[in-house]
Every structure is written in structure tokens, then in C-alpha cells.
Design a protein around this motif. Sequence first.
Motif, PDB file in Angstrom:
ATOM      1  N   GLU A 187       3.901  13.361  -0.288  1.00  9.25           N
ATOM      2  CA  GLU A 187       3.547  12.920   1.051  1.00  9.25           C
ATOM      3  C   GLU A 187       3.190  14.109   1.943  1.00  9.25           C
ATOM      4  O   GLU A 187       2.230  14.056   2.720  1.00  9.25           O
ATOM      5  CB  GLU A 187       4.705  12.141   1.676  1.00  9.25           C
ATOM      6  N   GLU A 188       3.985  15.186   1.845  1.00 11.28           N
ATOM      7  CA  GLU A 188       3.712  16.349   2.679  1.00 11.28           C
ATOM      8  C   GLU A 188       2.372  16.985   2.311  1.00 11.28           C
ATOM      9  O   GLU A 188       1.637  17.461   3.180  1.00 11.28           O
ATOM     10  CB  GLU A 188       4.847  17.366   2.550  1.00 11.28           C
ATOM     11  N   ILE A 189       2.057  17.004   1.022  1.00  4.04           N
ATOM     12  CA  ILE A 189       0.760  17.522   0.594  1.00  4.04           C
ATOM     13  C   ILE A 189      -0.369  16.637   1.114  1.00  4.04           C
ATOM     14  O   ILE A 189      -1.386  17.117   1.626  1.00  4.04           O
ATOM     15  CB  ILE A 189       0.706  17.623  -0.945  1.00  4.04           C
ATOM     16  N   ASP A 190      -0.157  15.305   1.014  1.00  8.32           N
ATOM     17  CA  ASP A 190      -1.190  14.378   1.490  1.00  8.32           C
ATOM     18  C   ASP A 190      -1.391  14.470   2.999  1.00  8.32           C
ATOM     19  O   ASP A 190      -2.495  14.248   3.505  1.00  8.32           O
ATOM     20  CB  ASP A 190      -0.818  12.938   1.111  1.00  8.32           C
ATOM     21  N   GLN A 191      -0.303  14.799   3.710  1.00 10.13           N
ATOM     22  CA  GLN A 191      -0.404  14.892   5.170  1.00 10.13           C
ATOM     23  C   GLN A 191      -1.328  16.014   5.609  1.00 10.13           C
ATOM     24  O   GLN A 191      -1.842  16.004   6.724  1.00 10.13           O
ATOM     25  CB  GLN A 191       0.980  15.082   5.786  1.00 10.13           C
ATOM     26  N   LEU A 192      -1.532  17.006   4.720  1.00 11.84           N
ATOM     27  CA  LEU A 192      -2.450  18.090   5.046  1.00 11.84           C
ATOM     28  C   LEU A 192      -3.862  17.560   5.279  1.00 11.84           C
ATOM     29  O   LEU A 192      -4.648  18.148   6.009  1.00 11.84           O
ATOM     30  CB  LEU A 192      -2.466  19.127   3.908  1.00 11.84           C
ATOM     31  N   THR A 208       0.175   8.164   1.784  1.00 12.35           N
ATOM     32  CA  THR A 208       0.293   7.698   0.401  1.00 12.35           C
ATOM     33  C   THR A 208       1.761   7.406   0.108  1.00 12.35           C
ATOM     34  O   THR A 208       2.595   7.339   1.013  1.00 12.35           O
ATOM     35  CB  THR A 208      -0.234   8.766  -0.578  1.00 12.35           C
ATOM     36  N   GLY A 209       2.054   7.269  -1.158  1.00  8.25           N
ATOM     37  CA  GLY A 209       3.428   7.021  -1.572  1.00  8.25           C
ATOM     38  C   GLY A 209       3.690   5.555  -1.818  1.00  8.25           C
ATOM     39  O   GLY A 209       2.776   4.729  -1.853  1.00  8.25           O
ATOM     40  N   LYS A 228       6.641   8.897   5.404  1.00  9.42           N
ATOM     41  CA  LYS A 228       5.498   8.660   6.283  1.00  9.42           C
ATOM     42  C   LYS A 228       5.029   7.215   6.194  1.00  9.42           C
ATOM     43  O   LYS A 228       4.671   6.594   7.205  1.00  9.42           O
ATOM     44  CB  LYS A 228       4.352   9.605   5.896  1.00  9.42           C
ATOM     45  N   ALA A 229       5.055   6.651   4.974  1.00 11.45           N
ATOM     46  CA  ALA A 229       4.649   5.252   4.815  1.00 11.45           C
ATOM     47  C   ALA A 229       5.573   4.322   5.591  1.00 11.45           C
ATOM     48  O   ALA A 229       5.117   3.357   6.231  1.00 11.45           O
ATOM     49  CB  ALA A 229       4.641   4.873   3.333  1.00 11.45           C
ATOM     50  N   MET A 230       6.889   4.595   5.563  1.00 15.51           N
ATOM     51  CA  MET A 230       7.837   3.797   6.337  1.00 15.51           C
ATOM     52  C   MET A 230       7.556   3.919   7.827  1.00 15.51           C
ATOM     53  O   MET A 230       7.613   2.937   8.571  1.00 15.51           O
ATOM     54  CB  MET A 230       9.272   4.230   6.041  1.00 15.51           C
TER      55      MET A 230
END
Length: 300
Positions: free
Chosen positions: A80-85, A90-91, A280-282
Amino acid sequence: MIADPLKIFVTVVEHKNFSRAAEELYLSQPSVSLQIRNLENELGTKLINRSPKHLELTQSGEIFYGYAKNILLLYDKAKEEIDQLSNVVTGGLKVGASNTIGEYILPFVLTEFAAQFPNVGIETSISNTEEISQAIRANYLDLALVEGDVNPADFVIHPLIEDEIILVVPNQHPLARVPIVTADHLQDQVWILRESGSGTRAFSDKLIKDRGIHVQKSYVIGSGQAVKQAVIAGLGIALVSSWIVRKELNARELTAIRIKGKRLTRFFSLIKSKNHEQSKAMEVFTEQLLTHELLTSADK
């Protein structure tokens, strides 16, 4: 994917069944069994004792299960942290709902969320309020929507919307001709009740007890859909959420009658475990739910 064998193992443990785990993961049962055997070979120990009708963890399995859960949580958090970049949500998201909400509200919320965040995998579980609450406590679910009361000491609770509980009777029932009923009118009636653990059942039990109503006979039915059909068929009377009988009332298939006194209401609420880390999805699902048009504009 590095997390796949661990996810398979955790899913088997939580379902206590290879077939149900395989079904959830869209795998064949032999593939699931092979992954578990590979894990056992790699670790040099037996993780699960299994028979045709029984599955239990070994002592090694208990240890490995705890670590596997933590590793999966860390893996998802890192992803999630990588995707937030790149601002991509996701997730996975495991959402629970009690029956009334799960049947009449959740599908619309999920459809909108899935369209906006297509990279989030969503799993849903629909059951009665008690069972969904237990799943939140055990961290099997990320969040849930429930009807009725839950213990505030156990959960983070966000009230969503007021739900009106109404008394419905068959059109041919004598009470259908009474504009406002009292406790006296409700004595010695045949009632249709939800199962124990249901938020609607808890509400019905409390009203019957508080008003000193004697129940001639009761039938217990495990879904709101079946309850209203039983009322239409003439089996008895029932307290139900106004959400589940809107179409039937408009079609005049049954009759709603008012009980003397204040409106009968409860809240639909979003609940989360106090010790479950929010992804992040939550976070985005919660934000969307709290502002969803279906809930904010409902004329309750």
C-alpha cells in the motif's frame, strides 16, 4: 507472489476446511493441499493434523499461524505504501454486514466503491449482528456495518443512519384495520421473529418484554426476506426494518401499523476493531460510506 503460500495456509486455518479455503481462493483443493505440504516440507514440521471431518493446528502450526498473519499484514502495508507513491489505492478489504444492511444497502455502496477503486480486492461476509461482531473482534474482518447495539468498549463505532422499525401484518389480519395499536392489541398474537443474534430479534424481544406482551406462538425465521414473505402469506405479525418492506408496502402486499408511543428506531453503524490497523483501503471506504448519497439523503 511471496505471500501466496502464507495466505493459503491462513485461509485454511480460518475456514478450518480445505475445500472452503480453495473455493475462496479460486484454487483447486489439490493445489491448496500441495501448498500446505510444501510449507511443511520447507519448515520440516507438521503444521496441520487433518482427517476427513476434522482439522486442527499442531503446536508448530499455532506458532506459524501467528507469524503468517503478521507477515501478510506487513506485506499488504508495504504494498500500500509503495502504491501510495503513485496515489493508487490497492490491497484487500474484508467487509462484513448484518443481514438487513447486507441485502439492501451494501451492494450499492460496494458497486460505487469498486468503480472508483478497481485495484482493491473486496471480500464480503453477511450474517447476523452477533456473528459479524465476533468476526470483527477476531480481526477476520476489517470493518462491518451492523444494525442495533454493539458494545462500545469493543469497537470504534460510527453511527450512519437512523432506521425505523415498523410492525407489519397480513392485509387480512384484524389489526390491519386498526390505525394505532396498543400493547393490549398485541396480546396473544402469533409473531414471526428473526434468529437469536440478529439485531432485529434483539429489538423485538426488548419491545415484547418492555410492553408486557404475551406471545401466543412464535416462528423463528433466519432472514428478513423470509420474514416478510411469511407475513404476506398470513403466518403472523413481525417487527422489521422499514428498508426491507418498501416495495411490498408500495404494492400493498402487506400492511404497516403504528404502535402507540414514540417511533421505534435504531441506528445502522459502521464498526471497526480498536486494535486493527487501518489500511488505505479501509480509510477511503470509510470516507465514502460516511458520505454516500444512499445514507445521507435517505428519508428516514
